[in-house]
Motif scaffolding. Sequence first.
Motif, PDB file in Angstrom:
ATOM      1  N   LEU A   1       0.875  -1.166   0.000  1.00 11.37           N
ATOM      2  CA  LEU A   1       0.000   0.000   0.000  1.00 11.37           C
ATOM      3  C   LEU A   1       0.915   1.218   0.000  1.00 11.37           C
ATOM      4  O   LEU A   1       1.796   1.336   0.854  1.00 11.37           O
ATOM      5  N   GLN A   2       0.732   2.085  -0.959  1.00  9.65           N
ATOM      6  CA  GLN A   2       1.515   3.322  -1.038  1.00  9.65           C
ATOM      7  C   GLN A   2       0.672   4.425  -0.404  1.00  9.65           C
ATOM      8  O   GLN A   2      -0.459   4.656  -0.820  1.00  9.65           O
ATOM      9  N   LEU A   3       1.226   5.097   0.613  1.00  5.73           N
ATOM     10  CA  LEU A   3       0.503   6.164   1.306  1.00  5.73           C
ATOM     11  C   LEU A   3       1.242   7.479   1.087  1.00  5.73           C
ATOM     12  O   LEU A   3       2.464   7.532   1.204  1.00  5.73           O
ATOM     13  N   GLN A   4       0.472   8.506   0.777  1.00  8.93           N
ATOM     14  CA  GLN A   4       1.052   9.838   0.584  1.00  8.93           C
ATOM     15  C   GLN A   4       0.244  10.829   1.415  1.00  8.93           C
ATOM     16  O   GLN A   4      -0.957  10.983   1.224  1.00  8.93           O
ATOM     17  N   ARG A   5       0.944  11.504   2.314  1.00 12.90           N
ATOM     18  CA  ARG A   5       0.278  12.523   3.134  1.00 12.90           C
ATOM     19  C   ARG A   5      -0.011  13.741   2.264  1.00 12.90           C
ATOM     20  O   ARG A   5       0.845  14.206   1.529  1.00 12.90           O
ATOM     21  N   LEU A   6      -1.231  14.251   2.385  1.00 18.61           N
ATOM     22  CA  LEU A   6      -1.645  15.406   1.594  1.00 18.61           C
ATOM     23  C   LEU A   6      -1.824  16.656   2.449  1.00 18.61           C
ATOM     24  O   LEU A   6      -2.150  17.710   1.929  1.00 18.61           O
ATOM     25  N   ASN A   7      -1.651  16.522   3.749  1.00 19.66           N
ATOM     26  CA  ASN A   7      -1.741  17.688   4.633  1.00 19.66           C
ATOM     27  C   ASN A   7      -0.560  17.657   5.599  1.00 19.66           C
ATOM     28  O   ASN A   7       0.314  16.800   5.500  1.00 19.66           O
ATOM     29  N   ASP A   8      -0.539  18.578   6.535  1.00 20.04           N
ATOM     30  CA  ASP A   8       0.596  18.678   7.453  1.00 20.04           C
ATOM     31  C   ASP A   8       0.317  18.091   8.837  1.00 20.04           C
ATOM     32  O   ASP A   8       1.066  18.346   9.770  1.00 20.04           O
ATOM     33  N   VAL A   9      -0.740  17.317   8.990  1.00 16.15           N
ATOM     34  CA  VAL A   9      -1.063  16.725  10.285  1.00 16.15           C
ATOM     35  C   VAL A   9      -0.020  15.657  10.601  1.00 16.15           C
ATOM     36  O   VAL A   9       0.245  14.765   9.804  1.00 16.15           O
ATOM     37  N   LYS A  10       0.578  15.775  11.774  1.00 17.49           N
ATOM     38  CA  LYS A  10       1.583  14.802  12.241  1.00 17.49           C
ATOM     39  C   LYS A  10       1.139  14.287  13.602  1.00 17.49           C
ATOM     40  O   LYS A  10       0.542  15.006  14.402  1.00 17.49           O
ATOM     41  N   GLU A  11       1.452  13.036  13.853  1.00 18.00           N
ATOM     42  CA  GLU A  11       1.132  12.465  15.154  1.00 18.00           C
ATOM     43  C   GLU A  11       2.117  12.978  16.196  1.00 18.00           C
ATOM     44  O   GLU A  11       3.223  13.392  15.868  1.00 18.00           O
ATOM     45  N   GLY A  12       1.705  12.923  17.441  1.00 22.74           N
ATOM     46  CA  GLY A  12       2.559  13.392  18.542  1.00 22.74           C
ATOM     47  C   GLY A  12       3.670  12.396  18.853  1.00 22.74           C
ATOM     48  O   GLY A  12       3.757  11.311  18.270  1.00 22.74           O
ATOM     49  N   GLN A  13       4.506  12.759  19.839  1.00 17.43           N
ATOM     50  CA  GLN A  13       5.646  11.919  20.226  1.00 17.43           C
ATOM     51  C   GLN A  13       5.203  10.552  20.740  1.00 17.43           C
ATOM     52  O   GLN A  13       5.872   9.563  20.516  1.00 17.43           O
ATOM     53  N   GLU A  14       4.096  10.498  21.430  1.00 15.34           N
ATOM     54  CA  GLU A  14       3.630   9.247  22.041  1.00 15.34           C
ATOM     55  C   GLU A  14       2.469   8.622  21.268  1.00 15.34           C
ATOM     56  O   GLU A  14       1.785   7.750  21.790  1.00 15.34           O
TER      57      GLU A  14
ATOM     58  N   VAL B   1     -13.548  -4.580   1.096  1.00 14.73           N
ATOM     59  CA  VAL B   1     -13.378  -3.348   1.873  1.00 14.73           C
ATOM     60  C   VAL B   1     -14.099  -2.217   1.136  1.00 14.73           C
ATOM     61  O   VAL B   1     -13.961  -2.061  -0.077  1.00 14.73           O
ATOM     62  N   THR B   2     -14.869  -1.431   1.884  1.00 12.27           N
ATOM     63  CA  THR B   2     -15.573  -0.294   1.289  1.00 12.27           C
ATOM     64  C   THR B   2     -14.928   1.038   1.656  1.00 12.27           C
ATOM     65  O   THR B   2     -15.049   2.007   0.917  1.00 12.27           O
ATOM     66  N   GLU B   3     -14.265   1.076   2.830  1.00 10.61           N
ATOM     67  CA  GLU B   3     -13.631   2.314   3.293  1.00 10.61           C
ATOM     68  C   GLU B   3     -12.290   2.008   3.940  1.00 10.61           C
ATOM     69  O   GLU B   3     -12.079   0.916   4.469  1.00 10.61           O
ATOM     70  N   LEU B   4     -11.420   3.005   3.903  1.00 10.80           N
ATOM     71  CA  LEU B   4     -10.174   2.976   4.667  1.00 10.80           C
ATOM     72  C   LEU B   4     -10.240   4.139   5.647  1.00 10.80           C
ATOM     73  O   LEU B   4     -10.844   5.178   5.346  1.00 10.80           O
ATOM     74  N   ALA B   5      -9.618   3.964   6.797  1.00 15.12           N
ATOM     75  CA  ALA B   5      -9.669   5.011   7.815  1.00 15.12           C
ATOM     76  C   ALA B   5      -8.363   5.023   8.601  1.00 15.12           C
ATOM     77  O   ALA B   5      -7.640   4.030   8.649  1.00 15.12           O
ATOM     78  N   ILE B   6      -8.066   6.178   9.191  1.00 16.05           N
ATOM     79  CA  ILE B   6      -6.883   6.361  10.035  1.00 16.05           C
ATOM     80  C   ILE B   6      -7.362   6.752  11.428  1.00 16.05           C
ATOM     81  O   ILE B   6      -8.219   7.628  11.582  1.00 16.05           O
ATOM     82  N   SER B   7      -6.782   6.096  12.426  1.00 21.22           N
ATOM     83  CA  SER B   7      -7.030   6.502  13.805  1.00 21.22           C
ATOM     84  C   SER B   7      -5.691   6.831  14.452  1.00 21.22           C
ATOM     85  O   SER B   7      -4.646   6.395  13.996  1.00 21.22           O
ATOM     86  N   VAL B   8      -5.747   7.642  15.504  1.00 23.28           N
ATOM     87  CA  VAL B   8      -4.541   7.942  16.281  1.00 23.28           C
ATOM     88  C   VAL B   8      -4.552   7.013  17.478  1.00 23.28           C
ATOM     89  O   VAL B   8      -5.536   6.944  18.219  1.00 23.28           O
ATOM     90  N   GLU B   9      -3.468   6.274  17.648  1.00 16.18           N
ATOM     91  CA  GLU B   9      -3.365   5.291  18.721  1.00 16.18           C
ATOM     92  C   GLU B   9      -2.101   5.565  19.528  1.00 16.18           C
ATOM     93  O   GLU B   9      -1.273   6.386  19.144  1.00 16.18           O
ATOM     94  N   ASN B  10      -1.959   4.844  20.645  1.00 14.06           N
ATOM     95  CA  ASN B  10      -0.721   4.925  21.418  1.00 14.06           C
ATOM     96  C   ASN B  10       0.439   4.471  20.539  1.00 14.06           C
ATOM     97  O   ASN B  10       0.237   3.753  19.553  1.00 14.06           O
TER      98      ASN B  10
END
Length: 179
Positions: free
Chosen positions: A93-106, A145-154
Amino acid sequence: MNASDPTETPTTAAPAAPRRVSSWWRALAIFLALVLLLAWASATALFEQSKAQVAHLQGKLAKMPQIREIAVLLDDKGAPALLVTMDPTSAVLQLQRLNDVKEGQEDSMQLWAVRPGQPMQSLGVLETKLKTLQLPAKADDLKDVTELAISVENKGGVPGTQGPRLPWLFKGALVRKAM
Protein backbone atom coordinates in the motif's frame (compact mmCIF):
# COMPACT_ATOMS: atom_id res chain seq x y z
CA MET A 1 10.95 -10.01 -114.19
CA ASN A 2 8.11 -12.12 -114.81
CA ALA A 3 6.13 -13.43 -111.93
CA SER A 4 5.40 -16.62 -113.81
CA ASP A 5 9.05 -17.45 -114.54
CA PRO A 6 10.01 -20.34 -112.31
CA THR A 7 13.75 -19.80 -112.70
CA GLU A 8 13.76 -16.48 -111.01
CA THR A 9 14.13 -16.35 -107.31
CA PRO A 10 12.35 -13.71 -105.34
CA THR A 11 14.51 -11.07 -103.80
CA THR A 12 14.68 -11.17 -100.13
CA ALA A 13 14.36 -8.02 -98.11
CA ALA A 14 17.37 -6.89 -96.17
CA PRO A 15 17.15 -7.79 -92.47
CA ALA A 16 15.99 -4.90 -90.32
CA ALA A 17 18.59 -3.37 -88.09
CA PRO A 18 18.11 -4.46 -84.44
CA ARG A 19 16.44 -1.81 -82.35
CA ARG A 20 18.79 -0.43 -79.76
CA VAL A 21 17.69 0.92 -76.39
CA SER A 22 18.86 4.40 -75.73
CA SER A 23 21.54 4.71 -73.03
CA TRP A 24 19.33 7.32 -71.37
CA TRP A 25 16.59 4.69 -70.82
CA ARG A 26 19.14 2.22 -69.44
CA ALA A 27 20.42 4.80 -66.96
CA LEU A 28 16.85 5.59 -65.92
CA ALA A 29 16.05 1.89 -65.38
CA ILE A 30 19.19 1.40 -63.26
CA PHE A 31 18.39 4.54 -61.25
CA LEU A 32 14.82 3.39 -60.60
CA ALA A 33 16.06 -0.07 -59.56
CA LEU A 34 18.41 1.59 -57.06
CA VAL A 35 15.57 3.78 -55.75
CA LEU A 36 13.39 0.68 -55.26
CA LEU A 37 16.23 -1.10 -53.47
CA LEU A 38 16.79 1.88 -51.14
CA ALA A 39 13.03 2.17 -50.47
CA TRP A 40 12.85 -1.52 -49.57
CA ALA A 41 15.88 -1.23 -47.27
CA SER A 42 14.42 1.85 -45.57
CA ALA A 43 11.03 0.22 -45.07
CA THR A 44 12.67 -2.87 -43.58
CA ALA A 45 14.78 -0.75 -41.23
CA LEU A 46 11.74 1.28 -40.11
CA PHE A 47 9.76 -1.90 -39.52
CA GLU A 48 12.53 -3.41 -37.39
CA GLN A 49 12.94 -0.14 -35.48
CA SER A 50 9.21 0.04 -34.73
CA LYS A 51 9.25 -3.60 -33.55
CA ALA A 52 12.12 -2.76 -31.18
CA GLN A 53 10.26 0.31 -29.88
CA VAL A 54 7.10 -1.71 -29.24
CA ALA A 55 9.10 -4.36 -27.36
CA HIS A 56 10.82 -1.65 -25.29
CA LEU A 57 7.52 0.07 -24.42
CA GLN A 58 5.89 -3.25 -23.52
CA GLY A 59 8.78 -3.91 -21.14
CA LYS A 60 8.37 -0.49 -19.53
CA LEU A 61 4.62 -1.00 -19.21
CA ALA A 62 5.13 -4.35 -17.49
CA LYS A 63 7.37 -2.66 -14.90
CA MET A 64 4.96 0.22 -14.21
CA PRO A 65 2.74 -0.02 -11.15
CA GLN A 66 -0.73 -1.27 -11.96
CA ILE A 67 -2.78 0.60 -9.39
CA ARG A 68 -6.13 -1.12 -8.92
CA GLU A 69 -7.44 0.34 -5.67
CA ILE A 70 -7.30 3.96 -4.60
CA ALA A 71 -8.69 5.94 -1.67
CA VAL A 72 -8.47 9.59 -0.70
CA LEU A 73 -8.95 9.89 3.04
CA LEU A 74 -10.58 13.13 4.13
CA ASP A 75 -10.25 15.05 7.38
CA ASP A 76 -13.22 16.28 9.45
CA LYS A 77 -13.55 19.35 7.18
CA GLY A 78 -13.72 17.25 3.99
CA ALA A 79 -10.21 18.23 2.84
CA PRO A 80 -7.93 15.53 1.37
CA ALA A 81 -5.51 14.27 4.01
CA LEU A 82 -4.05 10.98 2.76
CA LEU A 83 -3.84 9.23 -0.61
CA VAL A 84 -3.74 5.43 -0.48
CA THR A 85 -3.04 3.28 -3.55
CA MET A 86 -2.60 -0.47 -3.92
CA ASP A 87 -0.40 -2.14 -6.51
CA PRO A 88 -1.02 -5.89 -6.24
CA THR A 89 2.10 -6.75 -8.26
CA SER A 90 4.40 -5.14 -5.69
CA ALA A 91 2.21 -6.16 -2.69
CA VAL A 92 2.37 -2.76 -0.98
CA LEU A 93 0.00 0.00 0.00
CA GLN A 94 1.52 3.32 -1.04
CA LEU A 95 0.50 6.16 1.31
CA GLN A 96 1.05 9.84 0.58
CA ARG A 97 0.28 12.52 3.13
CA LEU A 98 -1.65 15.41 1.59
CA ASN A 99 -1.74 17.69 4.63
CA ASP A 100 0.60 18.68 7.45
CA VAL A 101 -1.06 16.72 10.28
CA LYS A 102 1.58 14.80 12.24
CA GLU A 103 1.13 12.47 15.15
CA GLY A 104 2.56 13.39 18.54
CA GLN A 105 5.65 11.92 20.23
CA GLU A 106 3.63 9.25 22.04
CA ASP A 107 1.12 8.60 19.24
CA SER A 108 0.98 6.54 16.04
CA MET A 109 -1.41 6.65 13.12
CA GLN A 110 -2.96 3.30 12.25
CA LEU A 111 -4.63 2.40 8.94
CA TRP A 112 -7.86 0.39 9.10
CA ALA A 113 -9.92 -1.55 6.55
CA VAL A 114 -13.68 -1.13 7.02
CA ARG A 115 -15.99 -3.89 5.74
CA PRO A 116 -19.76 -3.60 6.19
CA GLY A 117 -21.02 -5.78 9.04
CA GLN A 118 -17.54 -7.00 10.01
CA PRO A 119 -14.98 -5.89 12.59
CA MET A 120 -12.30 -3.45 11.47
CA GLN A 121 -8.99 -4.89 10.33
CA SER A 122 -5.68 -3.12 10.91
CA LEU A 123 -3.60 -2.77 7.75
CA GLY A 124 -0.61 -1.38 9.60
CA VAL A 125 0.88 1.44 11.61
CA LEU A 126 2.41 4.50 9.97
CA GLU A 127 5.79 4.36 11.67
CA THR A 128 7.42 7.40 10.05
CA LYS A 129 6.42 11.00 9.60
CA LEU A 130 7.62 11.05 5.98
CA LYS A 131 5.39 12.42 3.19
CA THR A 132 5.23 9.02 1.47
CA LEU A 133 5.55 5.55 2.90
CA GLN A 134 4.65 1.97 2.12
CA LEU A 135 2.90 -0.73 4.10
CA PRO A 136 3.14 -4.39 3.09
CA ALA A 137 -0.23 -5.72 1.95
CA LYS A 138 -1.77 -8.49 -0.11
CA ALA A 139 -4.59 -8.03 -2.60
CA ASP A 140 -6.85 -10.09 -0.31
CA ASP A 141 -6.37 -7.51 2.47
CA LEU A 142 -8.67 -5.16 0.54
CA LYS A 143 -11.24 -7.75 -0.53
CA ASP A 144 -14.79 -6.54 0.28
CA VAL A 145 -13.38 -3.35 1.87
CA THR A 146 -15.57 -0.29 1.29
CA GLU A 147 -13.63 2.31 3.29
CA LEU A 148 -10.17 2.98 4.67
CA ALA A 149 -9.67 5.01 7.82
CA ILE A 150 -6.88 6.36 10.03
CA SER A 151 -7.03 6.50 13.80
CA VAL A 152 -4.54 7.94 16.28
CA GLU A 153 -3.36 5.29 18.72
CA ASN A 154 -0.72 4.93 21.42
CA LYS A 155 2.83 4.56 20.11
CA GLY A 156 3.07 1.33 18.10
CA GLY A 157 -0.67 1.05 17.49
CA VAL A 158 -3.21 -1.37 18.89
CA PRO A 159 -3.66 -5.05 18.00
CA GLY A 160 -5.54 -5.47 14.74
CA THR A 161 -8.36 -7.43 16.34
CA GLN A 162 -9.04 -4.88 19.11
CA GLY A 163 -10.21 -2.07 16.84
CA PRO A 164 -9.42 1.63 17.15
CA ARG A 165 -9.57 3.24 20.57
CA LEU A 166 -10.31 6.78 19.30
CA PRO A 167 -12.63 8.11 16.56
CA TRP A 168 -11.41 8.33 12.98
CA LEU A 169 -8.94 11.07 12.20
CA PHE A 170 -9.33 10.54 8.40
CA LYS A 171 -11.56 8.27 6.35
CA GLY A 172 -12.57 7.74 2.75
CA ALA A 173 -14.14 5.31 0.30
CA LEU A 174 -12.02 2.68 -1.44
CA VAL A 175 -12.41 2.82 -5.22
CA ARG A 176 -11.57 -0.10 -7.50
CA LYS A 177 -10.43 0.89 -10.97
CA ALA A 178 -11.83 -0.92 -13.97
CA MET A 179 -9.06 -2.69 -15.85
